[in-house]
Design a protein around this motif. Structure first.
Motif, PDB file in Angstrom:
ATOM      1  N   ALA A  31       0.706  -1.190  -0.084  1.00 29.76           N
ATOM      2  CA  ALA A  31       0.119  -0.249  -0.199  1.00 29.76           C
ATOM      3  C   ALA A  31       0.827   1.189   0.051  1.00 29.76           C
ATOM      4  CB  ALA A  31      -0.815  -0.098   1.250  1.00 29.76           C
ATOM      5  N   ARG A  35       1.130   3.932  -2.914  1.00 31.01           N
ATOM      6  CA  ARG A  35       0.641   5.239  -2.945  1.00 31.01           C
ATOM      7  C   ARG A  35       1.844   6.024  -3.462  1.00 31.01           C
ATOM      8  NH1 ARG A  35      -0.945   3.904   2.367  1.00 31.01           N
ATOM      9  NH2 ARG A  35       0.938   4.518   3.260  1.00 31.01           N
ATOM     10  N   ALA A  44      -3.885   3.367  -6.625  1.00 28.50           N
ATOM     11  CA  ALA A  44      -3.434   2.956  -5.024  1.00 28.50           C
ATOM     12  C   ALA A  44      -4.050   1.554  -4.956  1.00 28.50           C
ATOM     13  CB  ALA A  44      -4.022   4.045  -4.162  1.00 28.50           C
ATOM     14  N   LEU A  45      -3.662   0.969  -3.759  1.00 29.19           N
ATOM     15  CA  LEU A  45      -4.398  -0.386  -3.413  1.00 29.19           C
ATOM     16  C   LEU A  45      -5.571  -0.050  -2.605  1.00 29.19           C
ATOM     17  CD1 LEU A  45      -3.465  -3.288  -2.974  1.00 29.19           C
ATOM     18  CD2 LEU A  45      -2.825  -2.768  -0.617  1.00 29.19           C
ATOM     19  N   SER A  46      -6.356  -0.802  -3.382  1.00 26.78           N
ATOM     20  CA  SER A  46      -8.147  -0.629  -2.859  1.00 26.78           C
ATOM     21  C   SER A  46      -8.282  -1.595  -1.762  1.00 26.78           C
ATOM     22  CB  SER A  46      -8.868  -1.014  -4.098  1.00 26.78           C
ATOM     23  OG  SER A  46      -8.689  -2.395  -4.517  1.00 26.78           O
ATOM     24  N   ALA A  50      -6.789  -5.393  -1.181  1.00 29.33           N
ATOM     25  CA  ALA A  50      -6.035  -5.658   0.072  1.00 29.33           C
ATOM     26  C   ALA A  50      -6.512  -6.789   0.574  1.00 29.33           C
ATOM     27  CB  ALA A  50      -6.097  -4.323   0.836  1.00 29.33           C
ATOM     28  N   SER A  88       3.928  -6.816  -4.892  1.00 32.14           N
ATOM     29  CA  SER A  88       3.792  -5.492  -5.397  1.00 32.14           C
ATOM     30  C   SER A  88       3.367  -5.205  -6.742  1.00 32.14           C
ATOM     31  CB  SER A  88       4.628  -4.444  -4.802  1.00 32.14           C
ATOM     32  OG  SER A  88       5.831  -4.825  -5.594  1.00 32.14           O
ATOM     33  N   GLU A  95      -5.049  -4.733  -9.716  1.00 37.37           N
ATOM     34  CA  GLU A  95      -5.675  -3.320  -9.792  1.00 37.37           C
ATOM     35  C   GLU A  95      -6.029  -2.633 -11.107  1.00 37.37           C
ATOM     36  OE1 GLU A  95      -7.292  -1.472  -7.236  1.00 37.37           O
ATOM     37  OE2 GLU A  95      -6.202  -2.277  -5.667  1.00 37.37           O
TER      38      GLU A  95
END
Length: 234
Positions: A31, A35, A44-46, A50, A88, A95
């Motif tokens: 995350a 960012r 971004a990581l939702s 996650a 990552s 995403e």
């Protein structure tokens, strides 16, 4: 060409609580990294991705000698000179694919099945292609152990896609093609998206997002430099 049925039958029970703290630390690190990358136009990581990461024990998808490194953000080796991408990058690709419950998704290059499990957790019906039969069988066993039922695996060459299961709302490839395979674009539903690395093996590759408009027009957009194993066959 070999076939495997829907995952979910059989398999030993998996303790999802094992190494949960390590999973949580990895998700937090991903995350933060995403960012920092967001000014580059990347998402971004939702919360839903996650949650999929937290629900998927990466150690289950690594070779036995690599399990100590399962929650490090790094590439891990698999059999047959294949690799398991760093978490990552897997999260970012998930995403970018923007999968929703009920979507039909084609995954080219199943590998260990880790990305497959994430897509299935998001509610997609996943059709997975893997050219190496031993990897496909091992992935099928892992997915079964997690009770995942919305995945069908097939051993075959990804260049031609899976025409009898098309059209797809989304297509993801975890192996690099020299150019975007026309068959994959053809099998994409209007309004859908295709995400894959493009470039030569061992050379400069770009992760590309191919979007097919509702009118059928296709737009290809390079996003970032990557390094993937080649898409075999073609």
């Amino acid at each position: 060409m070999a076939w495997f049925g829907k995952s979910g039958a059989g398999g030993a029970a998996v303790d999802l609580a094992a190494r949960q703290d390590e999973r949580a630390a990895l998700v937090a690190a991903i995350a933060r990294r995403m960012r920092l990358d967001r000014p580059l136009g990347l998402p971004a990581l939702s919360p839903r991705v996650a949650a999929a990461l937290m629900a998927t024990p990466r150690e289950l998808f690594t070779p036995a000698d690599q399990t100590p490194y399962a929650y490090q953000d790094q590439v891990l080796p698999l059999a047959a000179a294949q690799t398991l991408s760093q978490p990552s990058l897997v999260a970012l690709m998930t995403e970018l694919l923007d999968v929703h419950p009920g979507d039909r998704v084609l995954e080219v290059g199943v590998g260990s099945g880790y990305q497959t499990a994430l897509l299935a957790h998001l509610g997609a019906t996943v059709f997975g292609l893997e050219v190496i039969a031993d990897l496909a069988r091992a992935a099928e066993r892992r997915l079964a152990a997690l009770g995942i039922r919305n995945v069908t695996l097939r051993v075959g060459d990804g260049h031609g896609g899976w025409p009898d299961a098309a059209p797809f709302d989304a297509i993801l490839a975890a192996c690099a093609a020299p150019a975007v395979p026309p068959a994959l674009v053809d099998q994409l539903r209007p309004g859908g998206r295709l995400l894959l690395p493009v470039g030569p093996a061992g050379g400069a590759q770009q992760l590309c997002l191919v979007e097919k408009g509702r009118d059928g027009r296709v737009r290809e957009r390079p996003l970032l430099a990557v390094a993937f194993v080649p898409m075999v066959g073609g």
